[in-house]
Design an enzyme around this catalytic site. Sequence first.
Site, PDB file in Angstrom:
ATOM      1  N   GLU A  78       0.711  -1.109  -0.135  1.00 17.66           N
ATOM      2  CA  GLU A  78       0.044  -0.171   0.132  1.00 17.66           C
ATOM      3  C   GLU A  78       0.502   1.009   0.369  1.00 17.66           C
ATOM      4  O   GLU A  78      -0.267   1.863   0.657  1.00 17.66           O
ATOM      5  CB  GLU A  78      -0.784  -0.076   1.126  1.00 17.66           C
ATOM      6  CG  GLU A  78      -0.637  -0.050   2.744  1.00 17.66           C
ATOM      7  CD  GLU A  78       0.133  -1.331   3.267  1.00 17.66           C
ATOM      8  OE1 GLU A  78       0.431  -1.665   1.912  1.00 17.66           O
ATOM      9  OE2 GLU A  78       0.264  -1.204   4.045  1.00 17.66           O
TER      10      GLU A  78
ATOM     11  N   HIS B  94      -8.016  -3.959  -1.619  1.00 16.84           N
ATOM     12  CA  HIS B  94      -7.772  -3.919   0.022  1.00 16.84           C
ATOM     13  C   HIS B  94      -6.028  -2.839   0.061  1.00 16.84           C
ATOM     14  O   HIS B  94      -6.489  -2.207   0.857  1.00 16.84           O
ATOM     15  CB  HIS B  94      -6.813  -5.720  -0.018  1.00 16.84           C
ATOM     16  CG  HIS B  94      -5.683  -5.716   1.573  1.00 16.84           C
ATOM     17  ND1 HIS B  94      -6.418  -6.298   2.514  1.00 16.84           N
ATOM     18  CD2 HIS B  94      -4.896  -5.585   1.624  1.00 16.84           C
ATOM     19  CE1 HIS B  94      -5.016  -5.926   3.960  1.00 16.84           C
ATOM     20  NE2 HIS B  94      -4.123  -5.724   2.891  1.00 16.84           N
ATOM     21  N   GLU B  95      -5.804  -2.852  -0.941  1.00 13.10           N
ATOM     22  CA  GLU B  95      -4.015  -1.531  -0.830  1.00 13.10           C
ATOM     23  C   GLU B  95      -4.921   0.170  -1.035  1.00 13.10           C
ATOM     24  O   GLU B  95      -4.130   0.170   0.189  1.00 13.10           O
ATOM     25  CB  GLU B  95      -3.684  -1.625  -2.042  1.00 13.10           C
ATOM     26  CG  GLU B  95      -2.248  -3.495  -2.424  1.00 13.10           C
ATOM     27  CD  GLU B  95      -1.991  -4.560  -0.675  1.00 13.10           C
ATOM     28  OE1 GLU B  95      -1.733  -3.094   0.616  1.00 13.10           O
ATOM     29  OE2 GLU B  95      -2.059  -5.236  -0.785  1.00 13.10           O
TER      30      GLU B  95
ATOM     31  N   HIS C  37      -6.405   0.099   2.748  1.00  5.27           N
ATOM     32  CA  HIS C  37      -4.693   0.808   3.536  1.00  5.27           C
ATOM     33  C   HIS C  37      -4.816   2.226   3.430  1.00  5.27           C
ATOM     34  O   HIS C  37      -4.488   3.137   4.665  1.00  5.27           O
ATOM     35  CB  HIS C  37      -3.670   0.745   3.012  1.00  5.27           C
ATOM     36  CG  HIS C  37      -3.417  -0.456   3.600  1.00  5.27           C
ATOM     37  ND1 HIS C  37      -3.231  -1.612   5.330  1.00  5.27           N
ATOM     38  CD2 HIS C  37      -2.949  -2.177   3.357  1.00  5.27           C
ATOM     39  CE1 HIS C  37      -2.836  -2.493   5.181  1.00  5.27           C
ATOM     40  NE2 HIS C  37      -2.895  -3.366   4.672  1.00  5.27           N
TER      41      HIS C  37
ATOM     42  N   GLU D 185      -4.174  -4.479   9.433  1.00  2.00           N
ATOM     43  CA  GLU D 185      -4.089  -5.119   8.419  1.00  2.00           C
ATOM     44  C   GLU D 185      -5.760  -5.879   8.648  1.00  2.00           C
ATOM     45  O   GLU D 185      -6.290  -6.274   8.080  1.00  2.00           O
ATOM     46  CB  GLU D 185      -3.139  -6.976   8.256  1.00  2.00           C
ATOM     47  CG  GLU D 185      -1.794  -5.960   7.974  1.00  2.00           C
ATOM     48  CD  GLU D 185      -1.487  -5.998   5.979  1.00  2.00           C
ATOM     49  OE1 GLU D 185      -2.842  -5.956   5.635  1.00  2.00           O
ATOM     50  OE2 GLU D 185      -0.816  -5.048   6.390  1.00  2.00           O
TER      51      GLU D 185
ATOM     52  N   ASP E 197       8.675 -10.332   9.640  1.00  2.00           N
ATOM     53  CA  ASP E 197       8.813 -11.054   8.452  1.00  2.00           C
ATOM     54  C   ASP E 197       9.092 -12.684   8.413  1.00  2.00           C
ATOM     55  O   ASP E 197       7.887 -13.236   7.672  1.00  2.00           O
ATOM     56  CB  ASP E 197      10.142 -10.464   7.914  1.00  2.00           C
ATOM     57  CG  ASP E 197       9.660  -9.395   7.295  1.00  2.00           C
ATOM     58  OD1 ASP E 197       8.428  -8.981   6.852  1.00  2.00           O
ATOM     59  OD2 ASP E 197      11.361  -8.923   6.615  1.00  2.00           O
TER      60      ASP E 197
ATOM     61  N   TYR F 150      -4.689 -10.662   9.977  1.00  2.00           N
ATOM     62  CA  TYR F 150      -5.711  -9.974   8.780  1.00  2.00           C
ATOM     63  C   TYR F 150      -7.088 -11.048   9.338  1.00  2.00           C
ATOM     64  O   TYR F 150      -8.164 -10.612   9.069  1.00  2.00           O
ATOM     65  CB  TYR F 150      -5.097 -11.067   7.197  1.00  2.00           C
ATOM     66  CG  TYR F 150      -4.100 -10.388   6.503  1.00  2.00           C
ATOM     67  CD1 TYR F 150      -2.283 -10.775   7.066  1.00  2.00           C
ATOM     68  CD2 TYR F 150      -4.120  -9.257   5.910  1.00  2.00           C
ATOM     69  CE1 TYR F 150      -1.453 -10.289   6.398  1.00  2.00           C
ATOM     70  CE2 TYR F 150      -2.674  -8.910   4.735  1.00  2.00           C
ATOM     71  CZ  TYR F 150      -1.771  -9.303   5.691  1.00  2.00           C
ATOM     72  OH  TYR F 150      -0.379  -8.715   5.040  1.00  2.00           O
TER      73      TYR F 150
HETATM   74  N1  BES Z   1       0.828  -4.575   3.869  1.00  2.00           N
HETATM   75  C1  BES Z   1       0.742  -5.609   3.350  1.00  2.00           C
HETATM   76  C2  BES Z   1       2.139  -6.062   2.588  1.00  2.00           C
HETATM   77  C3  BES Z   1       3.308  -6.487   3.528  1.00  2.00           C
HETATM   78  C4  BES Z   1       2.794  -6.808   5.047  1.00  2.00           C
HETATM   79  C5  BES Z   1       4.454  -6.634   3.660  1.00  2.00           C
HETATM   80  C6  BES Z   1       3.609  -6.821   5.974  1.00  2.00           C
HETATM   81  C7  BES Z   1       5.368  -6.669   4.247  1.00  2.00           C
HETATM   82  C8  BES Z   1       4.839  -6.556   5.938  1.00  2.00           C
HETATM   83  C9  BES Z   1      -0.831  -5.639   2.436  1.00  2.00           C
HETATM   84  O1  BES Z   1      -1.714  -5.131   2.273  1.00  2.00           O
HETATM   85  C10 BES Z   1      -0.646  -6.555   1.675  1.00  2.00           C
HETATM   86  O2  BES Z   1      -1.931  -7.277   3.120  1.00  2.00           O
HETATM   87  N2  BES Z   1      -0.725  -7.747   0.980  1.00  2.00           N
HETATM   88  C11 BES Z   1      -1.482  -8.783   0.462  1.00  2.00           C
HETATM   89  C12 BES Z   1      -2.776  -8.643   0.001  1.00  2.00           C
HETATM   90  C13 BES Z   1      -4.384  -9.335   0.707  1.00  2.00           C
HETATM   91  C14 BES Z   1      -4.436  -9.456   1.518  1.00  2.00           C
HETATM   92  C15 BES Z   1      -5.311  -8.864  -0.556  1.00  2.00           C
HETATM   93  C16 BES Z   1      -0.547 -10.086  -0.043  1.00  2.00           C
HETATM   94  O3  BES Z   1       0.257  -9.074  -1.291  1.00  2.00           O
HETATM   95  O4  BES Z   1      -1.144 -11.059   0.016  1.00  2.00           O
HETATM   96 ZN    ZN Z   2      -2.435  -5.262   3.932  1.00  2.00          ZN
END
Ligand code: BES
Ligand code: ZN
Length: 592
Positions: free
Chosen positions: A261, A285-286, A289, A308, A365, A373
């Site tokens: 996002e 989703h993004e 955010h 999330e 990570d 989520y």
């Molecule tokens: N912010 C996250 C991605 C992220 C989280 C990167 C933690 C690094 C550390 C992003 O908004 C996300 O949740 N992406 C999901 C999308 C989905 C939930 C629709 C993904 O990458 O799968």
């Molecule tokens: Zn997210």
Amino acid sequence: MAKVDPHSFYDDLEPKIKSFDLKMKIDFEKQAILSSVKLNFEREVIGKIHLDSRDLQINSVHFKDGTELNFKVYEKKPIVGNLFEIDFSKPSQSVVVDYEVKKESSALQWLKPEQTKGKVAPYLFTQCQPHHARSLIPLQDSPSVRVTYSAEISVKKELTVVMAAGSSGVREDENEKTFLFKMPQPIPPYLFAFAVGRITSSEIGPRSKVWAEPEMIEKASYEFEEIENIIKTAENLFGPYEWERYDLLVLPPSFPYGGMENPRCTFITPTIIVGDRSLVGVVAHELAHSWTGNLVTNKNYNHFWINEGFTVWAERRITEALYGVEAATMAYAQGFYALKNAMKEFGADSPYTCLVTNLEGVDPDEVFSDIPYEKGSLFLRLLEETVSRKSFDRFIRAYIEKFRFSSIGTDELVSFINEYFEGLPEKVDADKWLYKPGIPENCPKIYSSRLEYIKNLSDGFKFGTYPTKEEIGLMKPAEKLVYFQGLPKKLSEEECQFLEKNFELREMTNAEILSKWFIISATSNYKPTFKMIRNFLLEVGRMKFVKPIYKAMGTNKETRQLAKEIFEITKESLHPLTRTVVEQEISNYEKD
Ligand code: BES
Ligand code: ZN
């Protein structure tokens, strides 16, 4: 207080960085970035200040007048990196750091031309969440600190820089182009982002364009054409969009996430470009955010669910408004499956299944999962169902209004809920949701007759009841996904053949469904898919897909061999995060 974030050296008794002015020169040959940053503090720094950094080569620290300052870069520690201490010889509100970003920077992936669509120019992109901004810029890398910035990024003439910020023009000289940017809204450092490559753009709405390699731009424009409608829908629900522009950058397939996002410019995996807009939920989703996460931010990663959980809830409200209740129900059903899976993986008693976690000494990570989520979104859905949708919608707007451009923890949120709806946290047993593992008994039920039908169809498979051609033809992509999720992982050759043929899996372009199919076919040692799996894994770096596929390949001898072969080819060129994840999965093979 002093230290407020387990993943940062930030000390809240010291002055906060308020803004920075950054200059970078990208060197693709060396895979390094020659950089200089002026850090501007909210008030004068007196004596020492402690900043985050990781693998940066600090060349000099000085005041604007050139006076050099003493500094110390401490030994690198796992997770947090190198503590960077600057000794201010006289009080000052700003300081300049000249440094080099090294090849090893955990925020970067450097791609060779062969790893891009066009195959003619190299590519570079950043991914700073959760704690990688410090490997690009020395700063207080905690989401409890917010900064504005300006940036000047120089690259070779044939390349373009896209940044999650406002553009303020391009300067050109004989052999270089310098792209100028300004980020006027204060952001947490993890939202700092840019990409460099052969990138072009196409207008898709009054405040949106899509950026992609020229080879992708047409498909991408089609997939995201409805963007203005999605933004308006979100504004209707959550209030005005505060970031002026909403652009999308389609990254090369090695991008490790579905989407990120980054403000004003979401970074997105090309795996959601299906051709039928069936995965635009990721964009919803993004975009969501922009309110939940980028306006109201978790103060550290113990409270990641505030980013999330709210965003998944918000995303599904957008889905419902645009595509109907049924579509939102399917999304919740798919999420609930993912939640149960994550519970099983951690073990239902694991503290990582709590919404509020204690990640002291733990790398966010490494424990990234669907829990914040899905459990988070269900908790919010429970609140919504308890107080009525109308009241909850008013609450959400009040919440965003109250905490916009700030960073909060779960306590602040719960106090606010309790102020707004007296007694509600107790009524829904919020403590259990937030601080206890597992799924509480008062979890909202996800139900629709269509969902029951799909689930029954899926349950029937193991008893030999297969859907007819007509039934399959009537299934939407999201329903197929729910159907596949419900299937046993280990099937006979005939069963695999049935799925492959009747769901037309050889022609399937929906990567969500494909990845479920790859998990089944790998577990079933179904050889006709091996080539597809191989091609997929040679290209795609999205961890959500890559990790479970490699895991499934651990279940039998042939697929283990295949996994090792593929990894041998890709390991040099994988994103550092994806590489670690795959390495771990493959090392698990030997354990059992
Ligand atoms: N912010 C996250 C991605 C992220 C989280 C990167 C933690 C690094 C550390 C992003 O908004 C996300 O949740 N992406 C999901 C999308 C989905 C939930 C629709 C993904 O990458 O799968
Ligand atoms: Zn997210």
